[in-house]
Design a protein around this motif. Structure first.
Motif, short mmCIF file in Angstrom:
data_model
loop_
_atom_site.label_atom_id
_atom_site.label_comp_id
_atom_site.label_asym_id
_atom_site.label_seq_id
_atom_site.Cartn_x
_atom_site.Cartn_y
_atom_site.Cartn_z
N PRO A 178 16.98 1.53 3.98
CA PRO A 178 18.10 2.11 3.23
C PRO A 178 17.65 2.94 2.03
N TYR A 179 16.37 2.83 1.65
CA TYR A 179 15.80 3.59 0.54
C TYR A 179 14.28 3.55 0.65
N ALA A 180 13.59 4.46 -0.04
CA ALA A 180 12.13 4.46 -0.03
C ALA A 180 11.63 3.22 -0.78
N MET A 181 10.53 2.65 -0.29
CA MET A 181 10.01 1.41 -0.87
C MET A 181 8.49 1.41 -0.88
N GLU A 182 7.93 0.90 -1.97
CA GLU A 182 6.49 0.63 -2.04
C GLU A 182 6.33 -0.86 -1.75
N LEU A 183 5.75 -1.15 -0.62
CA LEU A 183 5.62 -2.50 -0.12
C LEU A 183 4.46 -3.22 -0.80
N SER A 184 4.69 -4.45 -1.27
CA SER A 184 3.62 -5.22 -1.91
C SER A 184 3.26 -6.47 -1.11
N GLU A 185 4.16 -6.91 -0.24
CA GLU A 185 3.92 -8.15 0.51
C GLU A 185 4.83 -8.20 1.72
N VAL A 186 4.37 -8.84 2.77
CA VAL A 186 5.20 -9.15 3.94
C VAL A 186 5.08 -10.64 4.21
N ARG A 187 6.17 -11.24 4.65
CA ARG A 187 6.19 -12.67 4.94
C ARG A 187 7.01 -12.92 6.19
N ALA A 188 6.75 -14.06 6.81
CA ALA A 188 7.57 -14.51 7.92
C ALA A 188 7.84 -16.00 7.73
N SER A 189 9.00 -16.43 8.21
CA SER A 189 9.29 -17.86 8.18
C SER A 189 10.02 -18.23 9.46
N LEU A 190 9.97 -19.52 9.76
CA LEU A 190 10.60 -20.06 10.96
C LEU A 190 11.53 -21.20 10.56
N THR A 191 12.59 -21.39 11.33
CA THR A 191 13.45 -22.55 11.16
C THR A 191 12.77 -23.77 11.77
N ASP A 223 12.45 6.61 2.83
CA ASP A 223 13.89 6.47 3.03
C ASP A 223 14.25 6.81 4.47
N ASP A 224 15.08 6.01 5.07
CA ASP A 224 15.60 6.21 6.43
C ASP A 224 14.55 6.02 7.53
N ALA A 225 13.43 5.39 7.19
CA ALA A 225 12.40 5.11 8.20
C ALA A 225 12.95 4.09 9.21
N GLU A 226 12.56 4.24 10.45
CA GLU A 226 12.94 3.26 11.47
C GLU A 226 11.90 2.15 11.46
#
Length: 93
Positions: free
Chosen positions: A2-15, A65-68
């Motif tokens: 929805p907007y341009a972003m500078e990524l600092s971290e990615v995470r995943a979680s599970l139920t 911004d608007d990246a898929e």
């Protein structure tokens, strides 16, 4: 995106954590190209990537911004994992 972003971290979680087999492995793509040089994993019997033995490495931190953005599950273990959530952490630019 929805907007341009500078990524600092990615995470995943599970139920529900998976019990055994290959590590749950997730790839994140922007415009069809992986943004990770080391993919996101969740170790067996754990519910988060935060404590993974091998941390994800971001190779492309700028998301325009608007990246898929697509999330690919590249590998599963015994199939018992449930409720995958992927988080993109960063700041708008």
């Amino acid at each position: 995106m929805p907007y341009a972003m500078e990524l600092s971290e990615v995470r995943a979680s599970l139920t529900t954590a998976q019990v055994s087999g290959g590590l749950l492995t997730v790839d994140i793509n922007s415009g069809g190209t992986s943004i990770l040089s080391t993919k996101l994993t969740v170790d067996n019997t754990e519910k988060t990537s935060k404590t993974a033995a091998t941390a994800a490495v971001i190779s492309t931190s700028f998301l325009p911004d608007d990246a898929e953005i697509t999330i690919d599950i590249d590998q599963i273990g015994d199939g018992t994992a449930k409720g995958l959530k992927v988080y993109l952490v960063g700041v708008s630019t």
